[in-house]
Design an enzyme around this catalytic site. Sequence first.
Site, PDB file in Angstrom:
ATOM      1  N   HIS A 141       0.820  -1.213   0.000  1.00 54.19           N
ATOM      2  CA  HIS A 141       0.000   0.000   0.000  1.00 54.19           C
ATOM      3  C   HIS A 141       0.855   1.265   0.000  1.00 54.19           C
ATOM      4  CE1 HIS A 141      -3.051   2.751   2.218  1.00 54.19           C
ATOM      5  NE2 HIS A 141      -3.205   2.838   0.916  1.00 54.19           N
ATOM      6  N   GLU A 153       3.094   0.358   3.108  1.00 54.56           N
ATOM      7  CA  GLU A 153       2.661  -0.678   4.050  1.00 54.56           C
ATOM      8  C   GLU A 153       2.685  -2.031   3.345  1.00 54.56           C
ATOM      9  OE1 GLU A 153      -0.430   1.987   6.744  1.00 54.56           O
ATOM     10  OE2 GLU A 153      -1.208   0.979   4.973  1.00 54.56           O
ATOM     11  N   ASN A 191      -4.150   4.762   7.575  1.00 62.05           N
ATOM     12  CA  ASN A 191      -5.538   5.214   7.474  1.00 62.05           C
ATOM     13  C   ASN A 191      -6.312   4.940   8.754  1.00 62.05           C
ATOM     14  OD1 ASN A 191      -5.134   6.243   4.979  1.00 62.05           O
ATOM     15  ND2 ASN A 191      -6.029   4.524   3.865  1.00 62.05           N
TER      16      ASN A 191
HETATM   17  P1  NAI Z   1      -7.198   5.771 -10.804  1.00 62.28           P
HETATM   18  O1  NAI Z   1      -8.640   5.854 -11.067  1.00 62.28           O
HETATM   19  O2  NAI Z   1      -6.341   6.987 -10.946  1.00 62.28           O
HETATM   20  O3  NAI Z   1      -6.540   4.623 -11.745  1.00 62.28           O
HETATM   21  C1  NAI Z   1      -7.059   3.331 -11.850  1.00 62.28           C
HETATM   22  C2  NAI Z   1      -6.683   2.798 -13.220  1.00 62.28           C
HETATM   23  O4  NAI Z   1      -7.023   1.417 -13.272  1.00 62.28           O
HETATM   24  C3  NAI Z   1      -7.443   3.474 -14.366  1.00 62.28           C
HETATM   25  O5  NAI Z   1      -6.522   3.951 -15.318  1.00 62.28           O
HETATM   26  C4  NAI Z   1      -8.320   2.356 -14.935  1.00 62.28           C
HETATM   27  O6  NAI Z   1      -8.476   2.448 -16.327  1.00 62.28           O
HETATM   28  C5  NAI Z   1      -7.549   1.119 -14.543  1.00 62.28           C
HETATM   29  N1  NAI Z   1      -8.360  -0.088 -14.437  1.00 62.28           N
HETATM   30  C6  NAI Z   1      -9.595  -0.228 -13.907  1.00 62.28           C
HETATM   31  N2  NAI Z   1      -9.983  -1.515 -13.943  1.00 62.28           N
HETATM   32  C7  NAI Z   1      -8.962  -2.217 -14.523  1.00 62.28           C
HETATM   33  C8  NAI Z   1      -8.753  -3.580 -14.832  1.00 62.28           C
HETATM   34  N3  NAI Z   1      -9.690  -4.496 -14.586  1.00 62.28           N
HETATM   35  N4  NAI Z   1      -7.578  -3.942 -15.385  1.00 62.28           N
HETATM   36  C9  NAI Z   1      -6.624  -3.019 -15.662  1.00 62.28           C
HETATM   37  N5  NAI Z   1      -6.786  -1.708 -15.405  1.00 62.28           N
HETATM   38  C10 NAI Z   1      -7.926  -1.306 -14.818  1.00 62.28           C
HETATM   39  O7  NAI Z   1      -7.052   5.148  -9.328  1.00 62.28           O
HETATM   40  P2  NAI Z   1      -5.869   5.314  -8.274  1.00 62.28           P
HETATM   41  O8  NAI Z   1      -6.107   6.524  -7.472  1.00 62.28           O
HETATM   42  O9  NAI Z   1      -4.569   5.168  -8.990  1.00 62.28           O
HETATM   43  O10 NAI Z   1      -6.123   4.058  -7.333  1.00 62.28           O
HETATM   44  C11 NAI Z   1      -5.794   2.758  -7.716  1.00 62.28           C
HETATM   45  C12 NAI Z   1      -5.783   1.858  -6.493  1.00 62.28           C
HETATM   46  O11 NAI Z   1      -4.878   2.394  -5.527  1.00 62.28           O
HETATM   47  C13 NAI Z   1      -7.113   1.706  -5.761  1.00 62.28           C
HETATM   48  O12 NAI Z   1      -7.183   0.409  -5.235  1.00 62.28           O
HETATM   49  C14 NAI Z   1      -7.004   2.721  -4.648  1.00 62.28           C
HETATM   50  O13 NAI Z   1      -7.809   2.409  -3.538  1.00 62.28           O
HETATM   51  C15 NAI Z   1      -5.535   2.594  -4.282  1.00 62.28           C
HETATM   52  N6  NAI Z   1      -4.952   3.750  -3.636  1.00 62.28           N
HETATM   53  C16 NAI Z   1      -5.225   5.021  -4.056  1.00 62.28           C
HETATM   54  C17 NAI Z   1      -4.659   6.105  -3.409  1.00 62.28           C
HETATM   55  C18 NAI Z   1      -4.937   7.501  -3.857  1.00 62.28           C
HETATM   56  O14 NAI Z   1      -4.702   8.437  -3.067  1.00 62.28           O
HETATM   57  N7  NAI Z   1      -5.401   7.732  -5.086  1.00 62.28           N
HETATM   58  C19 NAI Z   1      -3.750   5.928  -2.267  1.00 62.28           C
HETATM   59  C20 NAI Z   1      -3.470   4.551  -1.954  1.00 62.28           C
HETATM   60  C21 NAI Z   1      -4.087   3.514  -2.596  1.00 62.28           C
END
Ligand code: NAI
Length: 506
Positions: A141, A153, A191
């Site tokens: 994480h 993490e 968190n």
């Molecule tokens: P984001 O929305 O910026 O990016 C997610 C990407 O995954 C998108 O480009 C989407 O097209 C792609 N995607 C969706 N389903 C898919 C699939 N089945 N196969 C391949 N690609 C797929 O999201 P973000 O913010 O980068 O978050 C991603 C993960 O990281 C989530 O699990 C989130 O909870 C976690 N996270 C996010 C944080 C944040 O502050 N944004 C911090 C820590 C963890």
Amino acid sequence: MASIQKVGIIGAGAMGQGIAQIAAQANLQVYLFDVNEVAVSKAQEQLAAIWARQVERGRMSQEQVQAAQAQIKACSQLEDMAEADLVIEAIVENLAVKQEVFKQLEALVRSDCILASNTSSLSITAIAQACAQPERVAGFHFFNPVPLMKVVEVIEGLRTAPTTCEALVEVAQRMGHTPVRAKDMPGFIVNHAGRPMNIEGLKIAQEQVTDFATVDAIMREQAGFRMGPFELLDLTALDVSHPVMESIYNQFYHEPRFRPSPITAVRHAGGMYGRKTGQGFYRYVDGQKQLPEPTSLPELQSGLKVWVLPHHAEGYARVTELLTRLGVAIDESEDAPEDALIVITPYGEDVATVVANFGLDAQRTIALDTAFGLEAGRRRVVMRSILTADAWTSQALALLGSDQTPVSLIEDSAGFVAQRLVASIVNGACDIAQQGIATAADIDTAVSLGLGYPHGGPLSLGDHLGGELVLEILQSMHYVTGDMRYRPSLWLQRRVQLNTSLRTSR
Ligand code: NAI
């Protein structure tokens, strides 16, 4: 297993891009895949721009940038992960979708390839449940923005093999990040530890103790935090943090410490998310936070007589030392003379309780928060009762600001603002330690790097203030309010009883 060289990243959004950046900079081979191909090319363009700026600023050489760029291979299908030693998933936060991706991955990669999820709120054990080899699945994480937030993490699901976590710890270090180990519990470390600041800040606002900006100013300038709860909530935005508050509360089966606030529910419904919508707890004009004009302090009348209630040895010593420094003669009569300002120094109690317990004149009584020290320049916080007369309040403010130190006036509150916020933060961290979610050292490291809390993390902060005082604040808050959220953690209580550091474990 040989050390990790080839890293697959699924999802090229904010997190996937950041992880790709630090992995490539650490000379790892990166395979970047997204269901949306545009997301991959966009991530590559953004990385090119970031690296160009690094060169301009002299932080990276042209050769280093070229080498990093060459490490990233854009992938158009999941099958391109076949070679990977480690795959990090950073896709949409949805359990069913993540499980499906993990299941597909398992059919493609080698049997010793590690599968990690960047989830911030889903159970690693639940994700691994879709896999034939759950021992190779762990949480990894990262925080946003990944290159700047230097902590990660490493989360052990119930079936994760220790060697899986050890390999992630090692590769995190190679990527220049500090790994901390956590058990698979809601919110993991950061968190989870970050809950009390938001929730207690909201409770203070809900009780009408003071306004948002004053809470933030007190947390920064009295307690030494980088940001107060409302500045932080405006930065993370309520469309993200309100659902997280509800989710953690529900995942801990309505633990009162995590009880969310209707204040954020209403603001969330009204789209007042924070900085990004121009209106949150503050209004933003051209990205600049708008603050109310500071009010000037009243004139100090000469000959003010001050009597201090000697109910709390530490508080009494601190306030008498300050008043002597400010040139005020303290009246040492046993009872408060009829013409003196009455100063009390509660730890976790409100003014009304102290007034009632000691039979004081409420009209002349003000409380001063002494818990964080009273040196010049550190914001001082004065609390009044519902009956304190304006004239006496003005004199208290004039006196306490007479050395140009900023002073805030707040309404009656069990634990002022900073005492209750900081005691709740320390107590929350103690609960994390008591549940064995992480070691005391990892809790401090994770929170100081992930949230920027002062004094090296919440347990060290508790030691710095004094575990005994933190326990006293919590016990008083619990007694005055009857609210179970303030009950002291057993971790804290036992260490105070045995007179040892809050970082002591068996
Ligand atoms: P984001 O929305 O910026 O990016 C997610 C990407 O995954 C998108 O480009 C989407 O097209 C792609 N995607 C969706 N389903 C898919 C699939 N089945 N196969 C391949 N690609 C797929 O999201 P973000 O913010 O980068 O978050 C991603 C993960 O990281 C989530 O699990 C989130 O909870 C976690 N996270 C996010 C944080 C944040 O502050 N944004 C911090 C820590 C963890």
